[in-house]
Design an enzyme around this catalytic site. Structure first.
Site, PDB file in Angstrom:
ATOM      1  CE  LYS A 205      -2.754   2.739   3.209  1.00 25.01           C
ATOM      2  NZ  LYS A 205      -3.827   2.720   4.205  1.00 25.01           N
ATOM      3  CE  LYS A 207      -1.502   7.295   4.615  1.00 20.30           C
ATOM      4  NZ  LYS A 207      -2.966   7.163   4.865  1.00 20.30           N
ATOM      5  CG  HIS A 334      -7.031   2.662   9.285  1.00 24.33           C
ATOM      6  ND1 HIS A 334      -7.073   3.215  10.558  1.00 24.33           N
ATOM      7  CD2 HIS A 334      -6.400   3.552   8.514  1.00 24.33           C
ATOM      8  CE1 HIS A 334      -6.501   4.398  10.531  1.00 24.33           C
ATOM      9  NE2 HIS A 334      -6.080   4.636   9.300  1.00 24.33           N
TER      10      HIS A 334
END
Lengths: 438, 438
Positions: A205, A207, A334
């Site tokens: 992932k 950001k 999360h």
């Protein structure tokens, strides 16, 4: 809330004492759309001690607003049972009040989504719930996952959490590390390679929301070239307009596993979702139970990234999972900056959720400090689900004391996380950008 | 599913033995749209014995189809932990198979809603889950509600469950009682008065679908006159058309607390709901998680009557409650003929649900027989939530043996509940009426 007088057979499970220890933990100069992580981030360690001397630990946000809510709850809890986690919500409603400066809805567009008094209170309750479950598990000789109905898997998969970052905090602040800067596709790929080699992560992932969307598209494409076929995600924290979100979705269709919070608000997300086949994930527009109905009925999100802090603990996270399962919405987790207590809690609850559809996020590899005696170690991108009693972690009291000392010694600048303020040390003219930024 | 080798600290919690005891329990000649209750109804008592000798009990439906699923699960369970209730679903999926004559969807219009293999399996799992939780609670010295996060109330309110009924079963079968017949408004009011005087119930549900709608409207009006301001409910088990349902809703607007399953199927319920302000409740069109999304998004029901047997146990019931809370749908509890084990289980889970918006149903006052040593006693229409370990009930082994003997001695006519077959003893030409009947 049930008190010790109510007749529970296991009398030793009454809360005798609660200890709150605010700390500051080192955090690297990771970039996001609001600014940059501070050199130190506040966290709160909660210890619940039972009448029979068992201590359970929990962890949550440590900013002043959270501390202001945690203190009255800590005062009110002694005399209640650690089994009575449902009663924590009632008790918090009764004693916590509303922190200064918080109305029903504040900080729209912040990284933690809409902040309300309810949500702050739930984040505080989550730390107490985890501490109660840890104490209960330790007292009974049962792992926390068993208190949640039992694990359905023996390992929980996590993804590498990639950040654009500076080489070091400005003005020589904070703790140094050897990661170097990552400010372009090559830097992101190098970071991902190190994560993959060190921890075995196989999904990634990034950001985003830091550079112009086309630069971030290029970074994702570079990751796809380096790690063909691996799940990739991009999360600009709601920084984009609907049109920009759709542009990115078109460019990265077939490349992204999901696109996370491209636009802020449920309405914008619904409009993006209507225009793309790329699944949309969120930890910003669906962060509390009251936000679910509109988002689900409008098909605004395809994946909810749960966070046991936001949602009020591990049992509430299981309930969220049941709702997602029922409505055909995917589920993952999360993460914000956190330590090993919260990672243990995440792993226990994740292990009990049948529909954990995606690898979970965790900032943990970025955290070089901890308050537990044995750090968690990712192997093949996974953590084992422990069967040790409680969370299966033990407090390192020396480390806790040192990090608390840092909090005590702080002049006040680090006790409330403010990524925009931290960014002004780099760029004196910086202000958190408007939403949408692009 | 986690086995004992997985390292749980509390080793004594491994399942060592499972005992299944099918029984037949006396049931009065209560009428519904399908026919009449048989003189005896099958139930299944499940005992789970742990390695340390603790016995937990559960109860579920006892018809052949359920027994056929329960036997392989009982064989497979030893070696697993009683803490691992999440794993029961996986294990049941693996070992239970599909009972003879059950496809994906059968018996539409039956009193238990659509019966599927999944639903039968969940009803069986529920009995095992309750037995595991009872054993766990007894072993740990904790009440079942504490294993579910703790009670949020000390009493659970129940409503009087009124039935049109015959004075006695035909041909002298079954057990006699002194309630007499109730076949008109005066009979219904007399029954309600006795319930109110004996148990203190202050809300009343009438099982309808037996007489023409206008006769049942008259019965509800008679109840309203006798008990002004008290909550009243009418449940024809889906016997009416949309038009008839709307007619009844118009006639009883302002009188009914809710109208329960006036029409069968979510589509018909949605059309009724669109035409009336009277809330609609269901335990027929929303009985499993996959049925929720359509019903909730179409606003077909305003109250779900949960049933831990249907939904797969107490934890699933809590998840259903969370979904209802999130979508603004009310919650109460359904009941079929059951004994004190299931009533204890209902009371424990009901005590943990914050949004238990209405008094629960229970057939229990109609059951003169039980398999527990101390019968539950309704006072002021409520049951106390016990803090005794487990469910807080003990098996009466003599009573269990006697009711099992009745099951063994039965010639097969009572082992599968069939209200239409029972009605043919009264009316040889009876067949279960088509839906809608009126």
């Amino acid at each position: 809330m049930q008190t010790s007088g109510a007749g529970t057979a296991a009398k030793g499970l009454t809360v005798a004492e609660v200890r709150l220890t605010p700390i500051l933990i080192a955090d690297p100069p990771l970039l996001n759309t609001q600014g940059v992580h501070q050199p130190y981030t506040p966290r709160l360690v909660i210890e619940v001690v039972t009448a029979d001397g068992t201590t359970g630990v929990g962890e949550t946000y440590g900013d002043t607003r959270y501390l202001d809510l945690a203190r009255p709850l800590a005062e009110a809890l002694p005399g209640h049972e650690v089994t009575d986690v449902n009663g924590l919500f009632t008790l918090a409603d009764e004693v916590c009040g509303v922190p200064d400066g918080v109305s029903d809805s504040v900080d729209v567009g912040g990284l933690r989504g809409v902040q309300t008094a309810d949500k702050l209170r739930l984040s505080v309750v989550s730390g107490f719930e985890v501490a109660c479950l840890d104490a209960l598990g330790k007292a009974l000789g049962l792992p926390v996952h068993a208190l949640l109905g039992g694990k359905v898997r023996d390992h929980v998969e996590y993804s590498a959490y990639l950040f654009y970052r500076l080489a070091a905090h400005p003005q020589g602040q904070g703790e140094a590390d050897d990661w170097g800067a990552a400010l372009d596709p090559a830097g992101v790929v190098a970071q991902a390679r190190r994560f993959a080699d060190t921890y075995g992560f196989s999904s990634f992932k990034l950001k985003g929301g830091v550079f112009a969307p086309d630069e971030e598209i290029a970074a994702i494409r570079a990751l796809a070239a380096e790690f063909p076929g691996r799940p990739l995600r991009l999360d600009p924290n709601g920084a984009w307009s609907v049109e920009t979100s759709l542009h990115v979705a078109r460019e990265l269709a077939g490349v992204l596993e999901y696109l996370e919070d491209p636009a802020s608000t449920t309405d914008r997300m619904a409009r993006v979702a209507a225009g793309t086949e790329v699944p949309l994930a969120t930890n910003m527009c669906v962060t509390t139970f009251p936000e679910i109905e509109e988002a689900f009925t409008r098909k605004a999100v395809q994946v909810v990234l749960s966070d046991h802090h936001y949602w009020g603990g591990l049992r509430n996270t299981q309930q969220l999972a049941a709702i997602c399962r029922t409505f055909g919405v995917g589920l993952s987790m999360h993460s914000n900056t956190h330590l090993g207590i919260s990672l243990a809690a995440m792993t226990h609850v994740a292990a009990t959720v049948p529909n954990l559809d995606y690898a979970c996020d965790s900032h943990y590899p970025w955290q070089t400090e901890d308050v537990i005696t044995e750090r968690h170690v990712f192997t093949l991108g996974r953590l084992p689900v422990t069967d040790r009693p409680g969370l299966g972690v033990e407090l390192d009291r020396e480390a806790l004391a040192a990090l608390h000392r840092r909090w005590l010694d702080d002049d006040g600048t680090m006790r409330d996380r403010d990524d925009a303020a931290a960014m002004r040390k780099v760029d004196p003219d910086w202000t958190a950008p408007p939403v949408p930024r692009w």
